[in-house]
Design an enzyme around this catalytic site. Sequence first.
Site, short mmCIF file in Angstrom:
data_model
loop_
_atom_site.label_atom_id
_atom_site.label_comp_id
_atom_site.label_asym_id
_atom_site.label_seq_id
_atom_site.Cartn_x
_atom_site.Cartn_y
_atom_site.Cartn_z
CD GLU A 119 -4.50 -7.38 1.09
OE1 GLU A 119 -5.05 -6.87 1.38
OE2 GLU A 119 -3.24 -7.51 0.97
CD GLU A 177 -2.97 -1.20 1.86
OE1 GLU A 177 -3.11 -0.30 2.99
OE2 GLU A 177 -3.93 -2.20 1.93
C1 XIL Z 1 -6.11 -6.78 7.68
C2 XIL Z 1 -6.32 -7.86 8.51
O1 XIL Z 1 -7.38 -8.52 7.52
C3 XIL Z 1 -6.80 -7.43 9.88
O2 XIL Z 1 -7.30 -8.59 10.37
C4 XIL Z 1 -6.23 -6.61 10.28
O3 XIL Z 1 -6.55 -6.26 11.60
C5 XIL Z 1 -5.84 -5.20 9.68
O4 XIL Z 1 -5.12 -5.89 8.30
N1 XIL Z 1 -4.63 -4.67 3.27
C6 XIL Z 1 -3.87 -5.34 3.53
C7 XIL Z 1 -4.14 -6.39 4.70
O5 XIL Z 1 -2.78 -5.49 2.96
O6 XIL Z 1 -3.09 -6.77 5.27
C8 XIL Z 1 -5.21 -5.93 5.35
O7 XIL Z 1 -5.46 -7.02 6.53
C9 XIL Z 1 -6.38 -5.49 4.76
C10 XIL Z 1 -5.89 -4.45 3.98
#
Ligand code: XIL
Length: 374
Positions: free
Chosen positions: A276, A161
């Site tokens: 994701e 990100e």
């Molecule tokens: C999220 C997890 O799913 C949560 O459990 C945690 O509290 C926060 O992070 N982008 C990403 C992931 O790259 O690492 C994130 O995951 C969601 C958004």
Amino acid sequence: MSLGLSRREILTGVLAMPLISGMMVTTPVDGMSSGDSGATVPVPARNFGAAVRPDQLSSENALCDAIRGCQILVPEYHGQWSAVEWRRGDPWYGNYDAICDFAERNGQIVRGHSLIWEKMTPDWARDEMAERRDWRTIERHFATLVPRYRGRISEWVVVNEMIDTQDGDHGLRRTSFQRAYGNDYVRRALETARALDPSAKLMINDYSLVYDNPIDEARRNRMLRLVEDLKARNVPLDMVGIQGHLELAKGKVDQRRTARFLKDLAAMDVEIAITELDVLESDMSLPIPNRDARVASTVHDLLDVALDQPAVRSVVTWGLSDQDSWLQDRARSTREAQTCSPVDCHRLNRGLPFDGEMKPKPMQIALSRVRALA
Ligand code: XIL
């Protein structure tokens, strides 16, 4: 589920033909697909995976069976810097070890997630970077993890990100890393990781890249410019991760723009990963079958373009069961549904392949297209 499939087939995704709301969708099998011209083109193998939490790996249940059916495992959050090294100099490897051990027992790939991500950077590291602006803070952190898992973690999300076209500096997010080291930190991070493990595939990963709106459009362009710049300087970037956090409120995935974006990335000689993947619903008052069909349909829309692009090598969902989905945190009502006992599966956001009771949903069937190509 009335598809005539065994529970094990459904859990492990041994499905050849995806079905959605009674509709058959053809999918390339046997490693060949017919393109627009009617000619057959080779289809590369695709890996399917999911984000997991270490505690999900130790119980013999349906979720664990489904996790065994994956080819890639990614720690959902236990792999972040703040989770590994909460106190400076005192790293805890138990979680990565548990995931790697499980993956080795089951012949799976592990993707490290992530080395640099502003949101999960420990406070002590933010302070240290701000005070000293010394790259050794990053080197030490990478050296804590990357060599230890050489040969066991075969892909690393090195920077997560980094794009922000609204409030960023030249389109890059204002983070502790950016403030301490300038925008060139992305290059330095990739080079540092490569020096510590020449064999691991190195990725950058970002979100909001698949819709037709000015923000996603600007972000796609910024991502292309970033990859172009890194490649022009021979920076070791092997893969670009496109986060698939789909949101029904944003409308349909823009297939034309997404296909073009993937094609432009592929032309720069990077592999692409859909990472994701999950779906945030917009109307939970609809009947469950409609909700599930809408979720599966948007996943299909993304997979249509993703699987058409040979550079896309994997699809990873952000969890498998709605009960464990981070999306429940986005709405109080669904978080409550998650924590009540028994879990109220209807009130949960239904944006993952299995519901809160591990019943497969149409999204799971949609994803069988990926597995069919594995
Ligand atoms: C999220 C997890 O799913 C949560 O459990 C945690 O509290 C926060 O992070 N982008 C990403 C992931 O790259 O690492 C994130 O995951 C969601 C958004």
